[in-house]
Design a protein around this motif. Structure first.
Motif, mmCIF file in Angstrom:
data_model
loop_
_atom_site.group_PDB
_atom_site.id
_atom_site.type_symbol
_atom_site.label_atom_id
_atom_site.label_comp_id
_atom_site.label_asym_id
_atom_site.label_seq_id
_atom_site.Cartn_x
_atom_site.Cartn_y
_atom_site.Cartn_z
ATOM 1 N N GLY A 45 1.027 -1.213 0.000
ATOM 2 C CA GLY A 45 0.032 0.126 0.106
ATOM 3 C C GLY A 45 0.767 1.267 -0.099
ATOM 4 N N PRO A 46 0.343 2.387 -0.392
ATOM 5 C CA PRO A 46 1.044 3.602 -0.614
ATOM 6 C C PRO A 46 1.425 4.012 0.814
ATOM 7 C CG PRO A 46 -1.383 4.081 -0.710
ATOM 8 C CD PRO A 46 -1.317 2.382 -0.797
ATOM 9 N N MET A 47 0.871 4.127 1.953
ATOM 10 C CA MET A 47 1.433 4.618 3.137
ATOM 11 C C MET A 47 2.635 3.731 3.610
ATOM 12 S SD MET A 47 1.289 7.035 5.455
ATOM 13 C CE MET A 47 -0.291 7.950 5.449
ATOM 14 N N THR A 48 2.524 2.787 3.804
ATOM 15 C CA THR A 48 3.985 1.790 4.001
ATOM 16 C C THR A 48 4.908 1.978 3.320
ATOM 17 O OG1 THR A 48 2.332 0.263 5.158
ATOM 18 C CG2 THR A 48 4.658 -0.483 4.722
ATOM 19 N N THR A 49 4.753 1.899 1.657
ATOM 20 C CA THR A 49 5.541 2.249 0.825
ATOM 21 C C THR A 49 6.435 3.587 1.091
ATOM 22 O OG1 THR A 49 4.612 0.890 -0.803
ATOM 23 C CG2 THR A 49 5.905 2.231 -1.790
ATOM 24 N N CYS A 50 5.610 4.703 1.095
ATOM 25 C CA CYS A 50 6.142 5.886 1.417
ATOM 26 C C CYS A 50 7.299 6.019 2.854
ATOM 27 C CB CYS A 50 5.118 7.098 1.337
ATOM 28 S SG CYS A 50 4.479 7.342 -0.045
ATOM 29 N N LEU A 51 6.745 5.311 3.732
ATOM 30 C CA LEU A 51 7.330 5.223 5.073
ATOM 31 C C LEU A 51 8.781 4.592 4.723
ATOM 32 C CD1 LEU A 51 4.547 5.004 7.578
ATOM 33 C CD2 LEU A 51 5.661 6.847 7.163
ATOM 34 N N LEU A 52 8.716 3.410 4.138
ATOM 35 C CA LEU A 52 9.902 2.760 3.793
ATOM 36 C C LEU A 52 10.789 3.243 2.883
ATOM 37 C CD1 LEU A 52 8.153 -1.007 3.118
ATOM 38 C CD2 LEU A 52 9.660 -0.293 5.085
ATOM 39 N N TYR A 53 10.272 3.882 2.116
ATOM 40 C CA TYR A 53 11.231 4.663 1.142
ATOM 41 C C TYR A 53 11.858 6.209 2.039
ATOM 42 C CZ TYR A 53 11.197 2.211 -3.326
ATOM 43 O OH TYR A 53 11.563 1.311 -3.985
ATOM 44 N N ALA A 54 11.036 6.616 2.714
ATOM 45 C CA ALA A 54 11.434 7.605 3.618
ATOM 46 C C ALA A 54 12.911 7.112 4.454
ATOM 47 C CB ALA A 54 10.405 8.452 4.415
#
Length: 109
Positions: A45-54
């Motif tokens: 999902g987008p939220m987990t993906t964004c946090l991982l990439y951060a």
């Protein structure tokens, strides 16, 4: 012994609220050489993906700043500096809201 794919284990851990698994599998995804794939992103999902990439981006910034500080040369020197990044500490910070849903979760801070 059966070895789980990190993304699949995360998807089992999320609804079950198993923070230990989440921390371990997020760390595996963050430390691996290869970035997330499109199928990984679809599942996470987008939220987990964004946090991982951060966190991933912070790890590379850390490695680059340490690289400049010590004057080491080449990609391998930066990769070695990245290995020293505190992935677990960042996971605890970035995913705090999710991890604290587990009543057995113990914050390291």
């Amino acid at each position: 012994r059966l070895e789980w794919d990190p993304v699949n284990k995360i998807m089992v851990a999320k609804p079950s609220g198993v923070s230990k698994w989440l921390i371990e599998e997020y760390e595996k995804l963050l430390r691996r050489y290869d970035p997330l794939t499109l199928p990984d992103v679809d599942v996470l999902g987008p939220m987990t993906t964004c946090l991982l990439y951060a966190v991933r981006e912070r790890s590379w910034n850390h490695a680059a700043s340490e690289h400049r500080r010590y004057g080491e040369c080449g990609y391998h020197a930066v990769w070695d500096q990245r290995k020293r990044f505190d992935f677990v500490g960042e996971i605890h910070k970035v995913f705090r809201d999710e991890l604290t849903l587990d009543e057995d979760y113990k914050t390291p801070f």
